[in-house]
Design a protein around this motif. Sequence first.
Motif, PDB file in Angstrom:
ATOM      1  N   PRO A  48     -17.383   7.339  -0.374  1.00 62.82           N
ATOM      2  CA  PRO A  48     -16.722   8.588   0.051  1.00 62.82           C
ATOM      3  C   PRO A  48     -16.007   8.465   1.400  1.00 62.82           C
ATOM      4  N   THR A  49     -16.557   7.648   2.301  1.00 61.14           N
ATOM      5  CA  THR A  49     -15.913   7.451   3.599  1.00 61.14           C
ATOM      6  C   THR A  49     -14.547   6.789   3.431  1.00 61.14           C
ATOM      7  N   LEU A  50     -14.513   5.717   2.665  1.00 56.34           N
ATOM      8  CA  LEU A  50     -13.228   5.045   2.422  1.00 56.34           C
ATOM      9  C   LEU A  50     -12.278   5.932   1.621  1.00 56.34           C
ATOM     10  N   GLY A  51     -12.821   6.682   0.678  1.00 55.13           N
ATOM     11  CA  GLY A  51     -11.990   7.610  -0.089  1.00 55.13           C
ATOM     12  C   GLY A  51     -11.350   8.656   0.800  1.00 55.13           C
ATOM     13  N   GLY A  52     -12.114   9.193   1.751  1.00 49.95           N
ATOM     14  CA  GLY A  52     -11.554  10.158   2.701  1.00 49.95           C
ATOM     15  C   GLY A  52     -10.474   9.537   3.565  1.00 49.95           C
ATOM     16  N   MET A  53     -10.696   8.289   3.983  1.00 45.06           N
ATOM     17  CA  MET A  53      -9.700   7.621   4.806  1.00 45.06           C
ATOM     18  C   MET A  53      -8.412   7.382   4.017  1.00 45.06           C
ATOM     19  N   PHE A  54      -8.531   6.897   2.789  1.00 47.48           N
ATOM     20  CA  PHE A  54      -7.343   6.650   1.980  1.00 47.48           C
ATOM     21  C   PHE A  54      -6.617   7.955   1.641  1.00 47.48           C
ATOM     22  N   LEU A  55      -7.372   9.018   1.374  1.00 50.87           N
ATOM     23  CA  LEU A  55      -6.741  10.316   1.121  1.00 50.87           C
ATOM     24  C   LEU A  55      -5.983  10.787   2.361  1.00 50.87           C
ATOM     25  N   GLY A  56      -6.602  10.639   3.523  1.00 53.31           N
ATOM     26  CA  GLY A  56      -5.937  11.036   4.765  1.00 53.31           C
ATOM     27  C   GLY A  56      -4.678  10.234   5.031  1.00 53.31           C
ATOM     28  N   ARG A  57      -4.725   8.923   4.812  1.00 54.69           N
ATOM     29  CA  ARG A  57      -3.520   8.090   5.005  1.00 54.69           C
ATOM     30  C   ARG A  57      -2.426   8.485   4.015  1.00 54.69           C
ATOM     31  N   TRP A  58      -2.809   8.775   2.771  1.00 58.18           N
ATOM     32  CA  TRP A  58      -1.830   9.179   1.767  1.00 58.18           C
ATOM     33  C   TRP A  58      -1.178  10.501   2.168  1.00 58.18           C
ATOM     34  N   PHE A  63       3.466  13.685   4.270  1.00 59.21           N
ATOM     35  CA  PHE A  63       3.974  14.703   5.186  1.00 59.21           C
ATOM     36  C   PHE A  63       4.556  14.122   6.468  1.00 59.21           C
ATOM     37  N   GLY A  64       4.531  12.812   6.634  1.00 62.92           N
ATOM     38  CA  GLY A  64       5.058  12.188   7.843  1.00 62.92           C
ATOM     39  C   GLY A  64       4.347  12.675   9.091  1.00 62.92           C
ATOM     40  N   ALA A  65       3.019  12.754   9.023  1.00 60.69           N
ATOM     41  CA  ALA A  65       2.245  13.375  10.097  1.00 60.69           C
ATOM     42  C   ALA A  65       1.567  12.370  11.018  1.00 60.69           C
ATOM     43  N   GLY A  66       1.949  11.115  10.997  1.00 60.60           N
ATOM     44  CA  GLY A  66       1.278  10.131  11.853  1.00 60.60           C
ATOM     45  C   GLY A  66      -0.126   9.856  11.334  1.00 60.60           C
ATOM     46  N   ILE A  67      -1.133  10.240  12.119  1.00 67.34           N
ATOM     47  CA  ILE A  67      -2.524  10.118  11.656  1.00 67.34           C
ATOM     48  C   ILE A  67      -3.231  11.477  11.704  1.00 67.34           C
ATOM     49  N   PHE A  68      -2.480  12.525  11.519  1.00 68.85           N
ATOM     50  CA  PHE A  68      -3.029  13.876  11.607  1.00 68.85           C
ATOM     51  C   PHE A  68      -4.113  14.130  10.571  1.00 68.85           C
ATOM     52  N   TRP A  69      -3.928  13.712   9.339  1.00 68.39           N
ATOM     53  CA  TRP A  69      -4.874  13.985   8.255  1.00 68.39           C
ATOM     54  C   TRP A  69      -5.957  12.911   8.119  1.00 68.39           C
ATOM     55  N   THR A  70      -5.730  11.734   8.684  1.00 66.71           N
ATOM     56  CA  THR A  70      -6.683  10.640   8.495  1.00 66.71           C
ATOM     57  C   THR A  70      -8.035  10.950   9.116  1.00 66.71           C
ATOM     58  N   ALA A  71      -8.047  11.413  10.351  1.00 59.79           N
ATOM     59  CA  ALA A  71      -9.318  11.683  11.040  1.00 59.79           C
ATOM     60  C   ALA A  71     -10.150  12.767  10.346  1.00 59.79           C
TER      61      ALA A  71
END
Length: 92
Positions: A48-58, A63-71
């Motif tokens: 789930p941790t890696l899944g959250g990270m990959f979802l955030g990067r996607w 949205f071209g948001a830098g790393i806004f959603w990754t964290a």
Amino acid sequence: MTRPGDDPLIIEARLRRARRDKWLREGDMSVGRRFAQIGVLGWIFVVPTLGGMFLGRWLDEQFGAGIFWTAPCLVLGLCVGGWTAWNWMNAK
């Protein structure tokens, strides 16, 4: 009015006795089985941790948001993984 069977102390004593009876019947787990459980616990936490990270990067790429959603997605994945691991360890 509470019944004697509803007392938490009695419930826990019965649960402990049932666990002890099971241990007397089946014995200790093998070393291989213990290692397998540790491995499963690791995967329950990591996936789930890696899944959250990959979802955030996607989402960041979409949205071209830098790393806004990754964290936030990474933290959400950590929480889901921790909760799942906790429930798996404390399953009755």
